[in-house]
Scaffold this motif. Structure first.
Motif, PDB file in Angstrom:
ATOM      1  N   ALA B  18     -17.476 -11.627   6.427  1.00  0.00           N
ATOM      2  CA  ALA B  18     -17.791 -11.363   8.064  1.00  0.00           C
ATOM      3  C   ALA B  18     -19.057 -11.856   8.102  1.00  0.00           C
ATOM      4  O   ALA B  18     -20.095 -11.380   7.332  1.00  0.00           O
ATOM      5  CB  ALA B  18     -17.726  -9.843   8.020  1.00  0.00           C
ATOM      6  N   LEU B  19     -19.292 -12.740   9.099  1.00  0.00           N
ATOM      7  CA  LEU B  19     -20.634 -13.642   9.160  1.00  0.00           C
ATOM      8  C   LEU B  19     -20.860 -13.453  10.905  1.00  0.00           C
ATOM      9  O   LEU B  19     -19.956 -13.778  11.665  1.00  0.00           O
ATOM     10  CB  LEU B  19     -20.600 -14.844   8.936  1.00  0.00           C
ATOM     11  CG  LEU B  19     -20.825 -15.268   7.225  1.00  0.00           C
ATOM     12  CD1 LEU B  19     -20.443 -16.921   6.990  1.00  0.00           C
ATOM     13  CD2 LEU B  19     -22.034 -14.891   6.929  1.00  0.00           C
ATOM     14  N   GLU B  20     -22.200 -13.266  11.110  1.00  0.00           N
ATOM     15  CA  GLU B  20     -22.550 -13.483  12.460  1.00  0.00           C
ATOM     16  C   GLU B  20     -23.629 -14.600  12.451  1.00  0.00           C
ATOM     17  O   GLU B  20     -24.605 -14.388  12.033  1.00  0.00           O
ATOM     18  CB  GLU B  20     -22.686 -12.265  13.087  1.00  0.00           C
ATOM     19  CG  GLU B  20     -21.717 -11.208  13.365  1.00  0.00           C
ATOM     20  CD  GLU B  20     -22.338  -9.833  14.059  1.00  0.00           C
ATOM     21  OE1 GLU B  20     -23.460  -9.730  14.521  1.00  0.00           O
ATOM     22  OE2 GLU B  20     -21.368  -9.109  14.301  1.00  0.00           O
ATOM     23  N   VAL B  21     -23.430 -15.708  13.146  1.00  0.00           N
ATOM     24  CA  VAL B  21     -24.644 -16.639  13.498  1.00  0.00           C
ATOM     25  C   VAL B  21     -25.155 -16.696  14.746  1.00  0.00           C
ATOM     26  O   VAL B  21     -24.422 -16.981  15.628  1.00  0.00           O
ATOM     27  CB  VAL B  21     -24.145 -17.892  13.108  1.00  0.00           C
ATOM     28  CG1 VAL B  21     -24.929 -19.088  12.903  1.00  0.00           C
ATOM     29  CG2 VAL B  21     -23.110 -17.894  11.728  1.00  0.00           C
ATOM     30  N   GLY B  22     -26.301 -16.106  14.861  1.00  0.00           N
ATOM     31  CA  GLY B  22     -27.188 -16.209  16.180  1.00  0.00           C
ATOM     32  C   GLY B  22     -27.492 -17.490  16.466  1.00  0.00           C
ATOM     33  O   GLY B  22     -27.199 -18.573  15.738  1.00  0.00           O
ATOM     34  N   SER B  23     -28.251 -17.795  17.403  1.00  0.00           N
ATOM     35  CA  SER B  23     -28.730 -19.179  17.805  1.00  0.00           C
ATOM     36  C   SER B  23     -29.993 -19.184  16.667  1.00  0.00           C
ATOM     37  O   SER B  23     -30.687 -18.432  16.446  1.00  0.00           O
ATOM     38  CB  SER B  23     -29.235 -19.409  19.129  1.00  0.00           C
ATOM     39  OG  SER B  23     -30.230 -18.356  19.665  1.00  0.00           O
ATOM     40  N   GLY B  24     -30.124 -20.318  16.385  1.00  0.00           N
ATOM     41  CA  GLY B  24     -30.740 -20.425  14.928  1.00  0.00           C
ATOM     42  C   GLY B  24     -29.908 -20.589  13.875  1.00  0.00           C
ATOM     43  O   GLY B  24     -28.883 -19.882  13.857  1.00  0.00           O
ATOM     44  N   ALA B  25     -30.480 -21.287  12.826  1.00  0.00           N
ATOM     45  CA  ALA B  25     -29.633 -21.503  11.853  1.00  0.00           C
ATOM     46  C   ALA B  25     -29.396 -20.360  10.743  1.00  0.00           C
ATOM     47  O   ALA B  25     -30.144 -19.799  10.324  1.00  0.00           O
ATOM     48  CB  ALA B  25     -29.858 -22.742  11.054  1.00  0.00           C
ATOM     49  N   LEU B  26     -28.164 -20.299  10.373  1.00  0.00           N
ATOM     50  CA  LEU B  26     -28.040 -19.236   9.062  1.00  0.00           C
ATOM     51  C   LEU B  26     -27.438 -20.410   7.906  1.00  0.00           C
ATOM     52  O   LEU B  26     -26.596 -21.234   8.083  1.00  0.00           O
ATOM     53  CB  LEU B  26     -26.801 -18.350   9.489  1.00  0.00           C
ATOM     54  CG  LEU B  26     -26.250 -17.507   8.176  1.00  0.00           C
ATOM     55  CD1 LEU B  26     -27.373 -16.454   7.893  1.00  0.00           C
ATOM     56  CD2 LEU B  26     -24.963 -16.863   8.438  1.00  0.00           C
ATOM     57  N   ALA B  27     -27.997 -20.250   6.848  1.00  0.00           N
ATOM     58  CA  ALA B  27     -27.453 -20.961   5.619  1.00  0.00           C
ATOM     59  C   ALA B  27     -26.608 -20.124   4.674  1.00  0.00           C
ATOM     60  O   ALA B  27     -26.978 -19.105   4.374  1.00  0.00           O
ATOM     61  CB  ALA B  27     -28.916 -21.347   4.740  1.00  0.00           C
ATOM     62  N   LEU B  28     -25.432 -21.036   4.643  1.00  0.00           N
ATOM     63  CA  LEU B  28     -24.458 -20.218   3.950  1.00  0.00           C
ATOM     64  C   LEU B  28     -24.556 -20.753   2.519  1.00  0.00           C
ATOM     65  O   LEU B  28     -24.317 -22.123   2.266  1.00  0.00           O
ATOM     66  CB  LEU B  28     -23.254 -20.579   4.377  1.00  0.00           C
ATOM     67  CG  LEU B  28     -21.853 -19.706   3.910  1.00  0.00           C
ATOM     68  CD1 LEU B  28     -22.169 -18.347   3.850  1.00  0.00           C
ATOM     69  CD2 LEU B  28     -20.524 -20.176   4.436  1.00  0.00           C
ATOM     70  N   ALA B  29     -24.949 -20.090   1.438  1.00  0.00           N
ATOM     71  CA  ALA B  29     -25.339 -20.529   0.140  1.00  0.00           C
ATOM     72  C   ALA B  29     -24.433 -19.889  -0.779  1.00  0.00           C
ATOM     73  O   ALA B  29     -24.097 -18.625  -0.702  1.00  0.00           O
ATOM     74  CB  ALA B  29     -26.877 -20.507  -0.001  1.00  0.00           C
ATOM     75  N   GLY B  30     -24.395 -20.584  -1.941  1.00  0.00           N
ATOM     76  CA  GLY B  30     -23.501 -20.123  -3.250  1.00  0.00           C
ATOM     77  C   GLY B  30     -23.298 -21.156  -4.216  1.00  0.00           C
ATOM     78  O   GLY B  30     -23.485 -22.232  -3.833  1.00  0.00           O
ATOM     79  N   ALA B  31     -22.646 -20.515  -5.174  1.00  0.00           N
ATOM     80  CA  ALA B  31     -22.204 -21.602  -6.094  1.00  0.00           C
ATOM     81  C   ALA B  31     -21.016 -22.643  -5.658  1.00  0.00           C
ATOM     82  O   ALA B  31     -20.297 -21.869  -4.675  1.00  0.00           O
ATOM     83  CB  ALA B  31     -21.974 -21.015  -7.609  1.00  0.00           C
ATOM     84  N   SER B  32     -20.910 -23.549  -6.220  1.00  0.00           N
ATOM     85  CA  SER B  32     -19.914 -24.475  -5.700  1.00  0.00           C
ATOM     86  C   SER B  32     -18.246 -23.686  -6.046  1.00  0.00           C
ATOM     87  O   SER B  32     -18.479 -22.862  -7.214  1.00  0.00           O
ATOM     88  CB  SER B  32     -19.858 -25.935  -6.481  1.00  0.00           C
ATOM     89  OG  SER B  32     -19.792 -25.643  -8.015  1.00  0.00           O
ATOM     90  N   GLY B  33     -17.415 -23.697  -5.139  1.00  0.00           N
ATOM     91  CA  GLY B  33     -16.345 -23.167  -5.404  1.00  0.00           C
ATOM     92  C   GLY B  33     -16.321 -21.640  -4.858  1.00  0.00           C
ATOM     93  O   GLY B  33     -15.224 -20.725  -5.206  1.00  0.00           O
ATOM     94  N   ALA B  34     -17.483 -21.288  -4.120  1.00  0.00           N
ATOM     95  CA  ALA B  34     -17.368 -19.977  -3.832  1.00  0.00           C
ATOM     96  C   ALA B  34     -16.978 -19.768  -2.462  1.00  0.00           C
ATOM     97  O   ALA B  34     -16.634 -18.439  -2.138  1.00  0.00           O
ATOM     98  CB  ALA B  34     -19.119 -19.513  -3.640  1.00  0.00           C
ATOM     99  N   GLY B  35     -16.602 -20.572  -1.869  1.00  0.00           N
ATOM    100  CA  GLY B  35     -15.711 -20.638  -0.562  1.00  0.00           C
ATOM    101  C   GLY B  35     -16.531 -20.779   0.462  1.00  0.00           C
ATOM    102  O   GLY B  35     -16.252 -20.981   1.895  1.00  0.00           O
ATOM    103  N   LYS B  36     -17.786 -21.829   0.386  1.00  0.00           N
ATOM    104  CA  LYS B  36     -18.645 -21.978   1.680  1.00  0.00           C
ATOM    105  C   LYS B  36     -17.824 -23.009   2.336  1.00  0.00           C
ATOM    106  O   LYS B  36     -17.887 -22.858   3.564  1.00  0.00           O
ATOM    107  CB  LYS B  36     -19.948 -22.647   1.002  1.00  0.00           C
ATOM    108  CG  LYS B  36     -20.584 -21.723   0.003  1.00  0.00           C
ATOM    109  CD  LYS B  36     -22.018 -22.438  -0.389  1.00  0.00           C
ATOM    110  CE  LYS B  36     -21.721 -23.963  -1.153  1.00  0.00           C
ATOM    111  NZ  LYS B  36     -21.131 -23.687  -2.293  1.00  0.00           N
ATOM    112  N   THR B  37     -17.300 -24.069   1.842  1.00  0.00           N
ATOM    113  CA  THR B  37     -16.829 -25.238   2.824  1.00  0.00           C
ATOM    114  C   THR B  37     -15.627 -24.479   3.338  1.00  0.00           C
ATOM    115  O   THR B  37     -15.406 -24.788   4.597  1.00  0.00           O
ATOM    116  CB  THR B  37     -16.682 -26.431   2.047  1.00  0.00           C
ATOM    117  OG1 THR B  37     -17.734 -26.868   1.223  1.00  0.00           O
ATOM    118  CG2 THR B  37     -15.898 -27.354   2.786  1.00  0.00           C
ATOM    119  N   THR B  38     -14.865 -23.924   2.677  1.00  0.00           N
ATOM    120  CA  THR B  38     -13.631 -23.216   3.459  1.00  0.00           C
ATOM    121  C   THR B  38     -14.065 -22.536   4.806  1.00  0.00           C
ATOM    122  O   THR B  38     -13.388 -22.555   5.514  1.00  0.00           O
ATOM    123  CB  THR B  38     -12.951 -22.284   2.365  1.00  0.00           C
ATOM    124  OG1 THR B  38     -12.814 -23.035   1.222  1.00  0.00           O
ATOM    125  CG2 THR B  38     -11.621 -21.909   2.967  1.00  0.00           C
TER     126      THR B  38
END
Lengths: 283, 356
Positions: B18-38
């Motif tokens: 569950a993610l909420e991104v307001g105006s302004g950037a949220l960086a979605l970070a994690g190791a590769s294969g954590a599901g970021k790009t998905t």
């Protein structure tokens, strides 16, 4: 074997292949002066055959491209049950002897064929017509195009398609504006192969469409018809066919290179994506 | 506001986010294969979650219950692909104008040219992607994504295809862009410093789940899990650098709010000062400066987070500097929240990164 000996063996193999493949072509022209080539067009049989060959081949190519391109795109980009079977079925004509293809076409579209009655009641009679020639050409040549187009689309970077979608383009627009233009070198190569196969088509045409001058006697059929009676005329027509095919091959090569542009011979490490898109298809 | 509440079974893990991104950037970070790009692809509509909802600015883009699924072409997101996915057959201008198909022709070209101008690549309008450098390609990709006035920006590792030399400048420009764009922006990255450089808030996902979300400094000071502790490696302080006055000397950085530190890196102007918590030692404030730590700042302990046998100690200097020490050291030094302490580290452990 030493390296020098191995290189010599390779060179010998290439020389043999070249000599064997080039000699018959050279032989055709050895006996046919350019003047004779031009005057052969005065021969109504040759002129009719050339005109018919060009007409039917281009018509068949148009049909193949219009139907084959979307079909190849579907096969390359979607997974569905029966896909492998469809691919195999489409490629079957590649391995069928032309005589079998002719019999098959007769059995399907001939007066006593599966669709014969339906066609007859619709007032359509195919055998011994120019339409039959086009059908025969499509049957034998379209697998060359579809195969090549499918390979080209399969090599298309999926993120290009996705980028197009996120930029507001529907799937259809993406196909027309991204997939086809990016794959054009591959599609052109497929068209070239299909053209070559169609222009030279003989057996299926003879069986299904016959060999009526001006109706279904294409250049290869005319050559066959005259070679027993008028060998020089057959030679002249053969030379004509070589010139037409050679011109087409050259046009495709040049056109393909022009499309890929100065950036077509891509710096590989620099832009692996463009390189893959443009070199994956043998042009 | 971009809201994702999605589950998706992947081959190796289950994405449940569950993610909420307001105006302004949220960086979605994690190791590769954590599901970021998905996650990014789900937001764009390029992939379908098994269940959940995706909403953007009051509009429902996906809802598994009511069967709503808006196709990607009708979401109007600006997606920047990891390797940019520029159309090889179109010029830079053609790429940027591609998403403007609905507008009148003259308007389309004017807007595309204006964007190229804005990114400083107007002179490359006719160049094909293969003729562009990595940095130029990134600008074309950004311009293309912004052209249709997207309702959300989705960026997949926007700096990773750049060489280190251009990355710094690109990061600065991108941060500025994300701050001025008045739409929610989700930036995927596997690099904490990149996340900290690009966005004010960072969400860390670990095997498909959100484990912590906060300002970069919060993650360093009080990591929720061992993974976040390792991942959110660096303190990032802000200041203004003065280049070394002579060969063999150090760059000095005057930190915002006070304090002076030295670094072996060369830089001038606004910089970020990155230092890893495990390179920072904690001392009593009155301890004599001994050893080779050139940088020494004092302040009060603001947070103390214990993770097994190690602890993260954050000291307000006044910018917070977090040190990672053993729990034994915490006891020996009598560290607790509110106590005075000094943090020290070497100039050689002080990385200067481009930052606002």
């Amino acid at each position: 074997m030493t390296r020098a000996a191995f290189t010599a063996a390779l060179a010998a193999a290439l020389a043999l292949a070249l000599a064997f493949l080039v000699l018959p072509v050279v032989a055709i022209f050895a006996d046919t002066s350019p003047g004779r080539l031009v005057s052969s067009l005065d021969n109504p049989v040759a002129a009719d055959a050339l005109w018919l060959s060009v007409r039917t081949t281009l018509t068949a190519l148009a049909v193949m491209v219009v139907v084959g391109t979307p079909a190849a795109y579907l096969l390359a980009t979607r997974r569905f049950p029966g896909r492998a079977l469809a691919v195999t079925a489409l490629e079957l004509p590649l391995v069928l002897p032309p005589a079998v293809a002719g019999i098959g076409l007769l059995a399907a579209f001939g007066p006593r064929g599966i669709l014969g009655e339906a066609l007859a009641s619709a007032g359509v009679r195919l055998p011994l017509t120019t339409t039959a020639v086009v059908l025969a050409l499509c049957f034998v040549a379209s697998p060359f195009y579809v195969r090549q187009a499918q390979a080209a689309f399969a090599a298309l970077d999926p993120s290009l398609v996705e980028a197009s979608r996120t930029l507001g383009a529907s799937e259809a627009r993406t196909f027309a504006r991204v997939a086809v233009p990016v794959c054009l070198p591959g599609l052109a190569a497929g068209t070239g192969l299909a053209f070559g196969r169609a222009l030279g088509e003989f057996g299926a045409t003879l069986m299904f469409a016959g060999s009526l001058q001006g109706v279904s006697q294409t250049l290869p059929l005319a050559i066959y018809a005259s070679f027993a009676t008028d060998f020089p005329a057959a030679l002249a027509m053969s030379a004509l066919l070589v010139v037409v095919s050679g011109a087409l091959l050259a046009a495709l090569r040049i056109g393909g290179a022009r499309w890929a542009g100065p950036t077509g011979a891509v710096r590989l490490g620099d832009d692996a994506r463009a390189a893959r898109a443009q070199t994956a298809q043998p042009a | 506001m971009l809201e994702l509440r999605v589950r998706r079974r992947l081959s190796r893990l289950e994405l449940d986010l569950a993610l909420e991104v307001g105006s302004g950037a949220l960086a979605l970070a994690g190791a590769s294969g954590a599901g970021k790009t998905t996650t990014l692809r789900i937001a764009a509509g390029l992939e379908r979650p098994d269940s959940g909802t995706v909403r953007c600015q009051g509009e429902v883009w996906f809802d598994s219950r009511s069967g709503i699924e808006v196709p990607p072409e009708r979401r109007r997101v600006g997606y920047v692909f990891q390797d940019y996915a520029l159309f090889p057959h179109l010029s830079a201008l053609g790429n940027v104008a591609y998403g403007l198909a609905a507008r009148p022709r003259a308007d389309r070209e004017r807007r595309a040219r204006a964007l190229l101008e804005r990114f400083g690549i107007a002179h490359l309008a006719r160049a094909r992607p293969a003729e562009l450098s990595g940095g130029e390609r990134q600008r074309v990709a950004l311009a293309r994504a912004l052209a249709p006035e997207p309702r959300a920006l989705l960026l997949d590792e926007p700096l990773s295809a750049l060489d280190p030399a251009t990355r710094g400048a690109a990061a600065r420009e991108l941060r500025e862009l994300l701050e001025t764009a008045s739409v929610p922006a989700l930036v995927v990255t596997h690099d904490f410093l990149e996340a900290a450089a690009l966005a004010r808030r960072v969400a860390v996902i670990e095997r498909g789940r959100l484990v912590q979300e906060g300002a970069p400094g919060e993650l360093v000071a009080a990591p929720a899990t061992a993974f976040v502790a390792d991942f959110a490696g660096a303190n990032l302080l802000h200041g203004r650098a003065t280049p070394p006055p002579a060969r063999g000397e150090l760059t000095r950085v005057a930190l915002d709010g006070g304090g002076l530190v030295a670094s072996t890196d060369e830089a001038s102007g606004r910089v970020g000062v990155a230092v890893f918590p495990w390179d920072v030692t904690v001392e009593r404030p009155d301890a004599p400066a001994a050893g080779s730590q050139v940088n020494r700042l004092t302040g009060r302990v603001t947070t103390l987070t214990v993770l097994g046998n190690r602890a993260r100690v954050s000291v307000a200097t006044p910018q917070p500097v977090t040190a990672e020490v053993t729990t034994a050291s915490v006891e020996r030094l009598g560290l607790r929240e509110g106590a005075a302490a000094a943090v020290a580290w070497k100039a050689t452990a002080t990385r200067l990164v481009p930052g606002a």
